[in-house]
Design a protein around this motif. Structure first.
Motif, PDB file in Angstrom:
ATOM      1  N   VAL A  19      -0.294 -37.069  23.246  1.00 23.35           N
ATOM      2  CA  VAL A  19       0.240 -37.939  22.919  1.00 23.35           C
ATOM      3  C   VAL A  19       1.507 -37.699  22.081  1.00 23.35           C
ATOM      4  O   VAL A  19       2.605 -37.946  22.436  1.00 23.35           O
ATOM      5  CB  VAL A  19      -0.561 -39.351  22.240  1.00 23.35           C
ATOM      6  N   CYS A  20       1.068 -36.790  21.222  1.00 25.44           N
ATOM      7  CA  CYS A  20       2.352 -36.565  20.363  1.00 25.44           C
ATOM      8  C   CYS A  20       3.144 -35.484  21.073  1.00 25.44           C
ATOM      9  O   CYS A  20       4.263 -35.582  21.021  1.00 25.44           O
ATOM     10  CB  CYS A  20       1.630 -35.666  19.119  1.00 25.44           C
ATOM     11  N   LEU A  21       2.579 -34.656  21.779  1.00 23.18           N
ATOM     12  CA  LEU A  21       3.396 -33.946  22.579  1.00 23.18           C
ATOM     13  C   LEU A  21       4.302 -34.573  23.783  1.00 23.18           C
ATOM     14  O   LEU A  21       5.472 -34.328  23.877  1.00 23.18           O
ATOM     15  CB  LEU A  21       2.602 -32.687  23.677  1.00 23.18           C
ATOM     16  N   GLN A  22       3.738 -35.591  24.390  1.00 20.11           N
ATOM     17  CA  GLN A  22       4.276 -36.354  25.365  1.00 20.11           C
ATOM     18  C   GLN A  22       5.494 -36.984  24.676  1.00 20.11           C
ATOM     19  O   GLN A  22       6.812 -36.919  25.193  1.00 20.11           O
ATOM     20  CB  GLN A  22       3.476 -37.652  25.834  1.00 20.11           C
ATOM     21  N   ARG A  23       5.408 -37.549  23.526  1.00 20.45           N
ATOM     22  CA  ARG A  23       6.491 -38.171  22.650  1.00 20.45           C
ATOM     23  C   ARG A  23       7.582 -37.094  22.322  1.00 20.45           C
ATOM     24  O   ARG A  23       8.701 -37.434  22.361  1.00 20.45           O
ATOM     25  CB  ARG A  23       5.985 -38.813  21.501  1.00 20.45           C
ATOM     26  N   TRP A  24       7.019 -35.890  21.812  1.00 23.79           N
ATOM     27  CA  TRP A  24       8.157 -34.783  21.619  1.00 23.79           C
ATOM     28  C   TRP A  24       8.815 -34.181  22.784  1.00 23.79           C
ATOM     29  O   TRP A  24      10.027 -34.275  22.889  1.00 23.79           O
ATOM     30  CB  TRP A  24       7.369 -33.727  20.915  1.00 23.79           C
TER      31      TRP A  24
END
Length: 290
Positions: free
Chosen positions: A44-49
């Motif tokens: 999820v964090c990588l998708q947002r980044w």
């Protein structure tokens, strides 16, 4: 979390800095060649980044900021209808810049054609201009009319006053008659006076204001030539001859004033001085006194 059991290490997200112990249900991914603390990251964090890096362009490539390895991003398969719509959207996105450029070029072209037709009627005369354009070949009009504003702009870019100024400045010392014709008043500099230095001059086309002045001056020149011709050469019966004479008179008078004005500015720049700072001036005066 089989990776953790194999490596006996706690997973840590390099985006939010949370560990696997904070949220055991989170999905982890190792998207690049990095090792150590930047090896693992929340999905999820990588998708947002990645969203922040792509800025709305889902097809943009994104790479790791550490090892520069490109992330492998895959999408679910599209249905036939969605695939066709997506293909059409991409084709339209690629075609729009060329379409907009074509519309802009076409608008400029037809504006130039209209301006050329109005200029012909203004210079030759309304009825005479209409007769000339009605008898002319349409292809000739489509090619010739838009060249009128182009030729006016190119003619405006010929700065013949600069050649006069160069000649003036080169032979100003020999032509002392200039000082008798344009004598300098008290506190002012004569137009033919020698200069102590050669000031730097900027290119006239480097300033965007000069470019707009050239454009506006070129486009209003036929109107000014017509007005000057009617005022100064009203005895001439031909509209074309009257406009030509008015244009020549306007260019000559305007050029003379421009040469005089620019030469005065040149002289003013050449004779400028930089004064001492007041404290330094007082110190120098005291030193001379004592």
């Amino acid at each position: 979390l089989s990776q953790r059991s194999c490596l006996s290490l706690s997973l840590s997200c390099w985006v939010c800095f949370a560990t696997d112990e904070d949220d055991r249900t989170a999905e982890w991914v190792r998207p690049c060649r990095c090792r150590g603390s930047t090896k693992w990251v929340h999905q999820v964090c990588l998708q947002r980044w990645v969203d922040e890096k792509q800025r709305g362009n889902s097809t943009a490539r994104v790479a790791c900021p550490q090892c520069n390895a490109e992330y492998l991003i895959v999408f679910p398969k599209l249905g036939p209808v969605v695939y066709v719509l997506d293909l059409a959207d991409r084709l339209i996105s690629k075609a729009c810049p060329f379409t907009a450029a074509g519309i802009m070029v076409g608008s400029i072209y037809w504006t130039a054609v209209t301006y050329g037709a109005v200029t012909v009627m203004q210079v030759v005369g309304h009825k005479e201009g209409l007769d000339v354009m009605e008898r002319a070949d349409p292809l000739f009009l489509l090619i010739g009319l838009p060249t009128i504003p182009v030729m006016l702009i190119l003619g405006k870019m010929i700065r013949w006053e600069d050649y006069v100024l160069r000649f003036w400045r080169k032979y100003s010392n020999k032509l002392q008659i200039l000082n008798s014709i344009f004598p300098g008043q008290k506190g002012h500099i004569g137009i033919g006076c020698p200069v102590p230095r050669i000031p730097a001059e900027a290119s006239p086309l480097a300033d965007h204001v000069s470019a707009t002045r050239i454009l506006c001056g070129a486009l209003v020149f036929p109107t000014i030539a017509t007005i000057v011709g009617k005022l100064m050469f009203s005895s001439v019966n031909s509209n074309l001859q009257r406009t030509i004479l008015g244009g020549i008179a306007f260019v000559a008078v305007k050029g003379a004033f421009k040469v005089y004005f620019k030469q005065q500015q040149y002289q003013r720049q050449a004779h400028r001085k930089i004064l001492n700072f007041p404290e330094a001036e007082e110190a120098w005066t005291d030193r001379q006194t004592h």
